[in-house]
Design a protein around this motif. Sequence first.
Motif, PDB file in Angstrom:
ATOM      1  N   PHE A   1     -54.724  24.924  54.360  1.00 38.63           N
ATOM      2  CA  PHE A   1     -54.550  23.471  54.307  1.00 38.63           C
ATOM      3  C   PHE A   1     -55.725  22.827  53.587  1.00 38.63           C
ATOM      4  O   PHE A   1     -55.553  22.049  52.640  1.00 38.63           O
ATOM      5  CB  PHE A   1     -54.418  22.924  55.736  1.00 38.63           C
ATOM      6  N   TRP A   2     -56.950  23.160  54.027  1.00 41.65           N
ATOM      7  CA  TRP A   2     -58.128  22.539  53.433  1.00 41.65           C
ATOM      8  C   TRP A   2     -58.510  23.169  52.095  1.00 41.65           C
ATOM      9  O   TRP A   2     -59.027  22.477  51.206  1.00 41.65           O
ATOM     10  CB  TRP A   2     -59.294  22.587  54.420  1.00 41.65           C
ATOM     11  N   SER A   3     -58.260  24.461  51.926  1.00 45.67           N
ATOM     12  CA  SER A   3     -58.528  25.086  50.634  1.00 45.67           C
ATOM     13  C   SER A   3     -57.696  24.429  49.538  1.00 45.67           C
ATOM     14  O   SER A   3     -58.188  24.152  48.427  1.00 45.67           O
ATOM     15  CB  SER A   3     -58.227  26.588  50.686  1.00 45.67           C
ATOM     16  N   PHE A   4     -56.440  24.165  49.855  1.00 42.29           N
ATOM     17  CA  PHE A   4     -55.551  23.546  48.874  1.00 42.29           C
ATOM     18  C   PHE A   4     -56.017  22.137  48.536  1.00 42.29           C
ATOM     19  O   PHE A   4     -56.018  21.732  47.361  1.00 42.29           O
ATOM     20  CB  PHE A   4     -54.120  23.518  49.418  1.00 42.29           C
ATOM     21  N   ARG A   5     -56.434  21.375  49.531  1.00 42.37           N
ATOM     22  CA  ARG A   5     -56.867  19.997  49.278  1.00 42.37           C
ATOM     23  C   ARG A   5     -58.169  19.935  48.501  1.00 42.37           C
ATOM     24  O   ARG A   5     -58.373  19.029  47.683  1.00 42.37           O
ATOM     25  CB  ARG A   5     -56.953  19.238  50.607  1.00 42.37           C
ATOM     26  N   ILE A   6     -59.051  20.878  48.750  1.00 38.16           N
ATOM     27  CA  ILE A   6     -60.275  20.950  47.944  1.00 38.16           C
ATOM     28  C   ILE A   6     -59.920  21.255  46.491  1.00 38.16           C
ATOM     29  O   ILE A   6     -60.470  20.653  45.562  1.00 38.16           O
ATOM     30  CB  ILE A   6     -61.220  22.017  48.524  1.00 38.16           C
ATOM     31  N   MET A   7     -58.969  22.187  46.296  1.00 37.07           N
ATOM     32  CA  MET A   7     -58.546  22.542  44.945  1.00 37.07           C
ATOM     33  C   MET A   7     -57.940  21.334  44.228  1.00 37.07           C
ATOM     34  O   MET A   7     -58.277  21.049  43.073  1.00 37.07           O
ATOM     35  CB  MET A   7     -57.524  23.676  44.989  1.00 37.07           C
ATOM     36  N   VAL A   8     -57.065  20.606  44.914  1.00 39.36           N
ATOM     37  CA  VAL A   8     -56.438  19.439  44.298  1.00 39.36           C
ATOM     38  C   VAL A   8     -57.476  18.366  43.991  1.00 39.36           C
ATOM     39  O   VAL A   8     -57.455  17.735  42.925  1.00 39.36           O
ATOM     40  CB  VAL A   8     -55.335  18.871  45.224  1.00 39.36           C
ATOM     41  N   GLY A   9     -58.415  18.160  44.920  1.00 36.25           N
ATOM     42  CA  GLY A   9     -59.467  17.181  44.688  1.00 36.25           C
ATOM     43  C   GLY A   9     -60.309  17.520  43.477  1.00 36.25           C
ATOM     44  O   GLY A   9     -60.628  16.646  42.645  1.00 36.25           O
ATOM     45  N   LEU A  10     -60.658  18.795  43.335  1.00 39.85           N
ATOM     46  CA  LEU A  10     -61.421  19.229  42.162  1.00 39.85           C
ATOM     47  C   LEU A  10     -60.605  19.068  40.882  1.00 39.85           C
ATOM     48  O   LEU A  10     -61.143  18.697  39.830  1.00 39.85           O
ATOM     49  CB  LEU A  10     -61.858  20.691  42.328  1.00 39.85           C
ATOM     50  N   GLY A  11     -59.294  19.330  40.976  1.00 38.84           N
ATOM     51  CA  GLY A  11     -58.432  19.156  39.811  1.00 38.84           C
ATOM     52  C   GLY A  11     -58.388  17.712  39.347  1.00 38.84           C
ATOM     53  O   GLY A  11     -58.427  17.422  38.136  1.00 38.84           O
ATOM     54  N   ILE A  12     -58.320  16.781  40.295  1.00 38.29           N
ATOM     55  CA  ILE A  12     -58.322  15.352  39.946  1.00 38.29           C
ATOM     56  C   ILE A  12     -59.644  14.965  39.298  1.00 38.29           C
ATOM     57  O   ILE A  12     -59.688  14.210  38.312  1.00 38.29           O
ATOM     58  CB  ILE A  12     -58.046  14.501  41.201  1.00 38.29           C
ATOM     59  N   LEU A  13     -60.745  15.496  39.832  1.00 41.09           N
ATOM     60  CA  LEU A  13     -62.056  15.225  39.236  1.00 41.09           C
ATOM     61  C   LEU A  13     -62.141  15.773  37.817  1.00 41.09           C
ATOM     62  O   LEU A  13     -62.745  15.156  36.933  1.00 41.09           O
ATOM     63  CB  LEU A  13     -63.157  15.837  40.102  1.00 41.09           C
ATOM     64  N   MET A  14     -61.533  16.943  37.580  1.00 37.34           N
ATOM     65  CA  MET A  14     -61.543  17.518  36.242  1.00 37.34           C
ATOM     66  C   MET A  14     -60.809  16.625  35.249  1.00 37.34           C
ATOM     67  O   MET A  14     -61.269  16.416  34.122  1.00 37.34           O
ATOM     68  CB  MET A  14     -60.908  18.909  36.267  1.00 37.34           C
ATOM     69  N   ILE A  15     -59.657  16.107  35.668  1.00 41.36           N
ATOM     70  CA  ILE A  15     -58.909  15.197  34.801  1.00 41.36           C
ATOM     71  C   ILE A  15     -59.739  13.945  34.517  1.00 41.36           C
ATOM     72  O   ILE A  15     -59.807  13.465  33.376  1.00 41.36           O
ATOM     73  CB  ILE A  15     -57.556  14.825  35.444  1.00 41.36           C
ATOM     74  N   PHE A  16     -60.404  13.432  35.557  1.00 41.14           N
ATOM     75  CA  PHE A  16     -61.254  12.245  35.396  1.00 41.14           C
ATOM     76  C   PHE A  16     -62.387  12.506  34.406  1.00 41.14           C
ATOM     77  O   PHE A  16     -62.681  11.685  33.534  1.00 41.14           O
ATOM     78  CB  PHE A  16     -61.816  11.817  36.747  1.00 41.14           C
ATOM     79  N   VAL A  17     -63.032  13.663  34.524  1.00 40.08           N
ATOM     80  CA  VAL A  17     -64.127  14.019  33.610  1.00 40.08           C
ATOM     81  C   VAL A  17     -63.617  14.100  32.172  1.00 40.08           C
ATOM     82  O   VAL A  17     -64.270  13.643  31.239  1.00 40.08           O
ATOM     83  CB  VAL A  17     -64.781  15.345  34.030  1.00 40.08           C
ATOM     84  N   GLY A  18     -62.409  14.715  32.007  1.00 39.83           N
ATOM     85  CA  GLY A  18     -61.847  14.807  30.660  1.00 39.83           C
ATOM     86  C   GLY A  18     -61.570  13.447  30.052  1.00 39.83           C
ATOM     87  O   GLY A  18     -61.898  13.200  28.873  1.00 39.83           O
ATOM     88  N   VAL A  19     -60.994  12.543  30.844  1.00 42.32           N
ATOM     89  CA  VAL A  19     -60.691  11.189  30.346  1.00 42.32           C
ATOM     90  C   VAL A  19     -61.980  10.428  30.109  1.00 42.32           C
ATOM     91  O   VAL A  19     -62.149   9.755  29.061  1.00 42.32           O
ATOM     92  CB  VAL A  19     -59.791  10.439  31.346  1.00 42.32           C
ATOM     93  N   TRP A  20     -62.922  10.500  31.048  1.00 43.52           N
ATOM     94  CA  TRP A  20     -64.197   9.802  30.914  1.00 43.52           C
ATOM     95  C   TRP A  20     -64.990  10.330  29.718  1.00 43.52           C
ATOM     96  O   TRP A  20     -65.678   9.589  29.026  1.00 43.52           O
ATOM     97  CB  TRP A  20     -64.986   9.980  32.203  1.00 43.52           C
ATOM     98  N   GLY A  21     -64.868  11.615  29.465  1.00 47.64           N
ATOM     99  CA  GLY A  21     -65.603  12.227  28.369  1.00 47.64           C
ATOM    100  C   GLY A  21     -65.173  11.740  26.998  1.00 47.64           C
ATOM    101  O   GLY A  21     -65.926  11.852  26.024  1.00 47.64           O
ATOM    102  N   THR A  22     -63.964  11.195  26.884  1.00 50.96           N
ATOM    103  CA  THR A  22     -63.518  10.673  25.587  1.00 50.96           C
ATOM    104  C   THR A  22     -64.246   9.394  25.237  1.00 50.96           C
ATOM    105  O   THR A  22     -64.210   8.974  24.094  1.00 50.96           O
ATOM    106  CB  THR A  22     -62.007  10.405  25.612  1.00 50.96           C
TER     107      THR A  22
END
Length: 344
Positions: free
Chosen positions: A323-344
């Motif tokens: 349960f928590w492993s999956f939510r940590i993974m999803v949270g990190l995935g959202i941060l990755m998308i944010f970093v990619g968008v912010w990086g532009t």
Amino acid sequence: MLGLSAFDLARIQFAFTVSFHIIFPAITIGLASFLAVLEGLWLKTRNKDYLALFHFWSKIFAVNFAMGVVSGLVMAYQFGTNWSFFSDFAGSITGPLLTYEVLTAFFLEAGFLGVMLFGWNKVGEKLHFFATCMVALGTLMSTFWILASNSWMQTPQGFEIINNQVVPVDWIAVIFNPSFPYRLAHMGVAAFLASAFFIAASASWHLLKGHKTSAMKKMLSMSLWMILILAPIQALIGDVHGLNTLKHQPAKIAAIEGHWKNEPGEATPLILFGVPDMDAEETKYKIEIPYLGSMILTHSLEKQVPALKEFPKEDRPNSLIVFWSFRIMVGLGILMIFVGVWGT
């Protein structure tokens, strides 16, 4: 020891080994392709920035490759020490798949790695570039075979059980089992993302330290573009991978969602946060959104997601961990998308 059985200790030891090991092949997979791109750009443009970056990252690649081999050997031995009964039961499939990985991918990587690292001024430019591409191809082939083995353990097919041992009857079905394409895509993109963040972090550190060279700026730009493209793609792959898991491993999805019971006629809510309790058979302190679980996992507002109480207790995964492993993974995935968008 702390009330843990030999089985629990074996799982903890193997979990540590595989968690440590995966860091190195994941970075190696992405770096190998990055090196091939850098050398290709240098051959095309003759821009010395690409050549300098190639030499910089080839040393790091060599260290990662060596660490991956060493930690992988320990993990391979643990198949026999920690999971000897499983190896005896299913070794006729997992053994050949690992052998194919060694004979095709590892030998290809190791053979051309020497040319890539020590072949400068000894072989022609085109031959050296070919060697670099072969190393990159070898890492991808290695991913193919390892994920085939891992996926078969999750969604096995193409075998029969004779005298309490697994016997392969269809190698095509064994390799291309139902979850293999999704796991291969998910892991492959994850490796390239991990490498992109690794490269971006290195470039950022150098830039913050005042090393504002054109090579460092190119390195940061290339890695951020990779993150911007791959992070959203990984989210889409994760979605279809989840649908595949729901079809073939519904108990796993129920545990990931912390979902215990379906109410007649009601769509499944999405539990954002909570504390699954395996003994009480409930998720305590939960915060949920109605209908969203059904919408995400079935793409419908009417269908229900299987609940943990629909499966025997011995077949239920430990919900708290996944349960928590999956939510940590999803949270990190959202941060990755944010970093990619912010990086532009």
